[in-house]
Design an enzyme around this catalytic site. Structure first.
Site, PDB file in Angstrom:
ATOM      1  N   ARG A 171       0.848  -1.188  -0.046  1.00 26.19           N
ATOM      2  CA  ARG A 171       0.083  -0.163  -0.015  1.00 26.19           C
ATOM      3  C   ARG A 171       0.839   1.136   0.022  1.00 26.19           C
ATOM      4  O   ARG A 171       0.619   2.030  -0.585  1.00 26.19           O
ATOM      5  CB  ARG A 171      -1.088   0.048   1.133  1.00 26.19           C
ATOM      6  N   TYR A 210     -16.056  17.842 -15.303  1.00 28.99           N
ATOM      7  CA  TYR A 210     -16.305  16.187 -15.312  1.00 28.99           C
ATOM      8  C   TYR A 210     -17.370  15.849 -14.148  1.00 28.99           C
ATOM      9  O   TYR A 210     -17.227  15.952 -13.192  1.00 28.99           O
ATOM     10  CB  TYR A 210     -15.247  15.130 -15.079  1.00 28.99           C
ATOM     11  N   ASP A 247      -6.922  19.552 -13.876  1.00 28.50           N
ATOM     12  CA  ASP A 247      -7.183  18.207 -14.348  1.00 28.50           C
ATOM     13  C   ASP A 247      -6.745  18.076 -15.718  1.00 28.50           C
ATOM     14  O   ASP A 247      -7.453  18.939 -16.807  1.00 28.50           O
ATOM     15  CB  ASP A 247      -8.754  18.029 -14.381  1.00 28.50           C
ATOM     16  N   LYS A 266      -7.662   7.514 -19.399  1.00 31.27           N
ATOM     17  CA  LYS A 266      -8.044   8.006 -20.596  1.00 31.27           C
ATOM     18  C   LYS A 266      -6.720   7.838 -21.699  1.00 31.27           C
ATOM     19  O   LYS A 266      -6.222   6.837 -21.983  1.00 31.27           O
ATOM     20  CB  LYS A 266      -8.509   9.386 -20.398  1.00 31.27           C
TER      21      LYS A 266
HETATM   22  C1  LIG Z   1     -12.616  10.066 -16.657  1.00 31.16           C
HETATM   23  C2  LIG Z   1     -12.312  11.353 -15.982  1.00 31.16           C
HETATM   24  C3  LIG Z   1     -12.090  11.631 -14.570  1.00 31.16           C
HETATM   25  C4  LIG Z   1     -12.377  10.581 -13.730  1.00 31.16           C
HETATM   26  O1  LIG Z   1     -11.315   9.435 -13.604  1.00 31.16           O
HETATM   27  P1  LIG Z   1     -11.606   7.992 -13.409  1.00 31.16           P
HETATM   28  O2  LIG Z   1     -10.523   7.143 -13.825  1.00 31.16           O
HETATM   29  O3  LIG Z   1     -12.961   7.555 -14.359  1.00 31.16           O
HETATM   30  O4  LIG Z   1     -11.875   7.705 -11.959  1.00 31.16           O
HETATM   31  C5  LIG Z   1     -11.885  12.760 -14.205  1.00 31.16           C
HETATM   32  N1  LIG Z   1     -11.780  13.825 -14.971  1.00 31.16           N
HETATM   33  C6  LIG Z   1     -11.890  14.063 -16.245  1.00 31.16           C
HETATM   34  C7  LIG Z   1     -11.625  14.959 -17.235  1.00 31.16           C
HETATM   35  C8  LIG Z   1     -12.265  12.606 -16.793  1.00 31.16           C
HETATM   36  O5  LIG Z   1     -12.537  12.595 -18.191  1.00 31.16           O
END
Ligand SMILES: *Cc1c(COP(=O)(O)O)cnc(C)c1O
Length: 379
Positions: free
Chosen positions: A46, A98, A170, A195
């Site tokens: 962890r 998001y 982000d 992504k």
């Molecule tokens: C998908 C996404 C998230 C969340 O990420 P997860 O891996 O699905 O938890 C946060 N911000 C953006 C812009 C996203 O496209």
């Protein structure tokens, strides 16, 4: 080291045991000690794992940071950032955001006494009106989802620095190939590595990168204390994904540009939202803070008909209807009935999420096949 070299070698060293070029998947929860405390830097997975550490070093390298942290999902990474705060603290956040971030902020953290302001940030000076003594964090997502608005990171950072507030960005949509928030003055860069960084639609993961040692220490403490880590197998997959980030992104951008232009010239299309167009309201900022414009595109059809949009989506064959984005394969989505379905129609239409809006994550297939697919679906 330049970016295209960093994605392959940044923060990496060959395996000490056998010289393996890729870090082995250390599928272990614990590590043998010769005497209490007599270990080789690893005690429990962890806290640390060699495969995860290799990935965290790669995250840090490609974002021009000093410290990287990997989490079990993008939302787990965001959760760790908000845990830097305490009851009474306030956050100024983008409003076109998001959906999962919005849900985490409002349904989980508001209950713990943290206050969120969701505001339009296309004009960054709007932020000032919401900053007070309790403000501890500015949360920026750019480009935004699904409207592809662009927020000026440098200008947001100037406000954050003046008031001694953290700025988190982000960077999921842009990736460090297009935009490096830490270089533009952000304190924390966050990714859904699910992504583009992973890039192959086969893993869910989150990432944080920072420059400041004391901020990194607080985040490592939260990562270990709350425990939302990712496993070694997933770490390996994302590390492998990052090694081709630059070539994938180059193609995402080329294909994205071709499709944005095709859509803009199609008689059935009303609006195309893509920051590469000179007519995009934040095009100049996009040009200044990004190296290219990416493969995320949203569009609406003339007449704004819900049923017609669904029909177009059902007709698409190469583009797959699915949640998520950033993989090698092209995907399409219908925000009004999928990601934004829980928002009342009048509310979502205010930010542009109308019934005919379709979002594309343009993949890296042959551009001729992608254009032909859209052409037949729009007939
Ligand atoms: C998908 C996404 C998230 C969340 O990420 P997860 O891996 O699905 O938890 C946060 N911000 C953006 C812009 C996203 O496209």
């Amino acid at each position: 080291m330049k970016f295209n070299t960093k994605v392959i070698h940044g923060g990496q060293e060959y395996d000490k045991a056998y010289g393996a070029v890729m870090p082995p998947i250390y599928q272990t929860s614990t590590y043998a000690q010769t005497t209490p405390g007599g270990h080789k830097g690893y005690e429990y997975s962890r806290t640390h794992n060699p495969t995860r550490n290799a990935l965290e070093n790669a995250f840090s390298s490609i974002e021009n940071g000093h410290y990287g942290l990997a989490f079990g999902s993008g939302l787990a990474a965001i959760d760790a950032i908000i845990k830097l705060l305490k009851p009474g603290d306030e956050v100024v956040s983008t409003n076109d955001l998001y959906g999962g971030s919005f849900r985490l902020f409002t349904k989980i953290f508001e209950r713990f006494g943290i206050k969120f302001h969701f505001i339009g940030m296309q004009s960054v000076s709007n932020i000032k009106a919401y900053v007070n003594d309790n403000t501890k964090l500015i949360w920026v997502e750019t480009p935004t989802n699904p409207m592809m608005n662009i927020i000026d990171i440098k200008a947001a950072s100037a406000i954050a620095k003046k008031h001694n507030i953290l700025l988190a960005v982000d960077n999921t949509f842009a990736t460090p190939y297009l935009q490096k928030p830490l270089d533009l003055g952000a304190d924390i860069v966050m990714h859904s590595a699910t992504k583009y960084l992973g890039g192959h639609s086969d893993v869910v993961m989150g990432a944080l990168v920072v420059k400041d040692k004391s901020l990194a220490d607080r985040l490592y403490f939260i990562q270990n204390a709350s425990g939302a880590i990712c496993g070694p197998q997933d770490s390996f997959l994302v590390l492998r994904g990052i090694k081709t980030l630059h070539v994938r992104m180059q193609r995402h951008c080329e294909n994205g540009k071709a499709i944005a232009k095709f859509l803009a010239n199609h008689p059935k299309i009303e609006n195309v939202y893509w920051p590469g167009f000179e007519a995009h309201p934040n095009h100049i900022i996009a040009k200044n803070q990004m190296t290219d414009f990416g493969g995320m595109i949203s569009f609406t059809t003339k007449g704004n008909n819900y049923e017609e949009a669904i029909k177009i989506i059902e007709n698409l064959k190469v583009f797959t209807l699915a949640e998520s984005l950033g993989g090698v394969e092209s995907l399409c989505g219908h925000p009004a009935s999928m990601t934004h379905a829980s928002i009342p129609k009048e509310e979502r239409e205010k930010t542009g999420v109308v019934d005919s809006l379709i979002r594309l994550s343009v993949g890296i297939e042959d551009i001729d096949d992608l254009v032909a697919d859209l052409k037949q679906a729009l007939k």
